[in-house]
Design an enzyme around this catalytic site. Sequence first.
Site, PDB file in Angstrom:
ATOM      1  N   ASN A   8      25.240 -12.822  -3.896  1.00 46.72           N
ATOM      2  CA  ASN A   8      26.196 -12.540  -2.815  1.00 46.72           C
ATOM      3  C   ASN A   8      25.385 -12.314  -1.538  1.00 46.72           C
ATOM      4  OD1 ASN A   8      28.186 -11.655  -1.121  1.00 46.72           O
ATOM      5  ND2 ASN A   8      28.467  -9.666  -2.121  1.00 46.72           N
ATOM      6  N   LYS A  10      26.488 -11.999   1.343  1.00 47.87           N
ATOM      7  CA  LYS A  10      27.259 -11.221   2.327  1.00 47.87           C
ATOM      8  C   LYS A  10      27.217 -11.928   3.699  1.00 47.87           C
ATOM      9  CE  LYS A  10      26.066  -7.181  -0.315  1.00 47.87           C
ATOM     10  NZ  LYS A  10      26.199  -5.756  -0.454  1.00 47.87           N
ATOM     11  N   HIS A  93      35.654  -7.462  -3.698  1.00 45.85           N
ATOM     12  CA  HIS A  93      34.372  -6.763  -3.502  1.00 45.85           C
ATOM     13  C   HIS A  93      34.633  -5.432  -2.789  1.00 45.85           C
ATOM     14  CE1 HIS A  93      30.354  -5.822  -2.073  1.00 45.85           C
ATOM     15  NE2 HIS A  93      29.905  -6.636  -3.010  1.00 45.85           N
ATOM     16  N   GLU A  95      33.172  -3.928  -0.501  1.00 46.46           N
ATOM     17  CA  GLU A  95      33.055  -3.950   0.971  1.00 46.46           C
ATOM     18  C   GLU A  95      34.342  -4.481   1.607  1.00 46.46           C
ATOM     19  OE1 GLU A  95      29.339  -6.053   1.234  1.00 46.46           O
ATOM     20  OE2 GLU A  95      28.312  -4.309   0.426  1.00 46.46           O
ATOM     21  N   GLU A 167      30.779  -3.075 -10.549  1.00 42.80           N
ATOM     22  CA  GLU A 167      29.951  -2.753  -9.393  1.00 42.80           C
ATOM     23  C   GLU A 167      30.275  -1.337  -8.915  1.00 42.80           C
ATOM     24  OE1 GLU A 167      28.091  -6.241  -7.311  1.00 42.80           O
ATOM     25  OE2 GLU A 167      29.937  -5.819  -6.256  1.00 42.80           O
ATOM     26  N   GLY A 173      23.704  -1.573  -2.703  1.00 41.73           N
ATOM     27  CA  GLY A 173      22.851  -1.464  -1.522  1.00 41.73           C
ATOM     28  C   GLY A 173      22.192  -0.112  -1.345  1.00 41.73           C
ATOM     29  N   SER A 213      22.210  -2.770  -6.665  1.00 40.09           N
ATOM     30  CA  SER A 213      20.767  -2.508  -6.560  1.00 40.09           C
ATOM     31  C   SER A 213      19.945  -3.139  -7.693  1.00 40.09           C
ATOM     32  CB  SER A 213      20.509  -1.005  -6.474  1.00 40.09           C
ATOM     33  OG  SER A 213      21.093  -0.471  -5.296  1.00 40.09           O
TER      34      SER A 213
HETATM   35  C1  PEP Z   1      26.821  -6.586  -3.959  1.00 40.58           C
HETATM   36  O1  PEP Z   1      27.012  -6.611  -2.760  1.00 40.58           O
HETATM   37  O2  PEP Z   1      27.664  -7.075  -4.723  1.00 40.58           O
HETATM   38  C2  PEP Z   1      25.599  -5.974  -4.475  1.00 40.58           C
HETATM   39  C3  PEP Z   1      25.490  -5.807  -5.750  1.00 40.58           C
HETATM   40  O3  PEP Z   1      24.658  -5.611  -3.541  1.00 40.58           O
HETATM   41  P1  PEP Z   1      23.182  -5.034  -3.841  1.00 40.58           P
HETATM   42  O4  PEP Z   1      22.569  -5.926  -4.900  1.00 40.58           O
HETATM   43  O5  PEP Z   1      22.470  -5.159  -2.542  1.00 40.58           O
HETATM   44  O6  PEP Z   1      23.341  -3.646  -4.325  1.00 40.58           O
END
Ligand code: PEP
Length: 251
Positions: A8, A10, A93, A95, A167, A173, A213
């Site tokens: 992803n 983003k 997601h 976000e 998630e 993040g 992460s």
């Molecule tokens: C995500 O945005 O779905 C995600 C898992 O981000 P990160 O790997 O940066 O934690």
Amino acid sequence: MKPLVVANWKMNPTTLVEAKRLFDSVKKGIKKIKKVEVVVCPPLIYLSELRTQDSNFKVGAQNCFWEKEGAYTGEISAFMLKNIGCQYVIVGHSERRKYFNETDEIVSKKLKSVLDMELTPILCVGETKEERDQGKADKVLKKQIEIALNDVSKFKIQNSKFCIAYEPVWAIGSGKPCDVEEAQKAGLLIKKIISNLFNIKIAEKIQILYGGSVNSKNAEGYIKEAGLDGLLIGGASLKPNEFVKILKSVV
Ligand code: PEP
């Protein structure tokens, strides 16, 4: 089944030149890695520029709108995504839930439009830190999944490819990944929720991913120890060497 690793990106990178460079680096890096399926989800504006012929390397979208066409300024439909060769769509997601007020009901409409177009949804679910601290994590997952799948028929789901990404919002993040055992527990709970909603066969078929992460040091544990089916990767997917290391570690 091969592990599925979804990148992803983003809202990155900021230019098409960089997007193509990143995409080509990943493409080159995974040439010899045949035992993993990779899906890159770039910003929509780059999507039609990033084509692949490789059956193990596909493109996906980070979002879509639920109607097929019409007066919805700024939106892109699942129909349009299908038309340009996109095969996967991330739905719900955290976000988008946070910054664009996407409710479970909105997520559900999007999910249905993705299934109707015979695209593969990657439904994101997960609790916030506050919800976890209050012992509500399981309830949150149940609610998010039940509402998202409300009115989706057994027939539709058993004839579709379907992914659910666990998630936890606090892990995204933050550099604080979820423990492998916790991710495994969440994966089993998701299967149980699906089994109760539909049946065990459908629950077994759905691919469960972990996201939050993930890096080249912890990726392996989620697949090889927790037995999850794949990963959803944000930050680390923007670093081609790190991303390819992750792919190598899970096969
Ligand atoms: C995500 O945005 O779905 C995600 C898992 O981000 P990160 O790997 O940066 O934690």
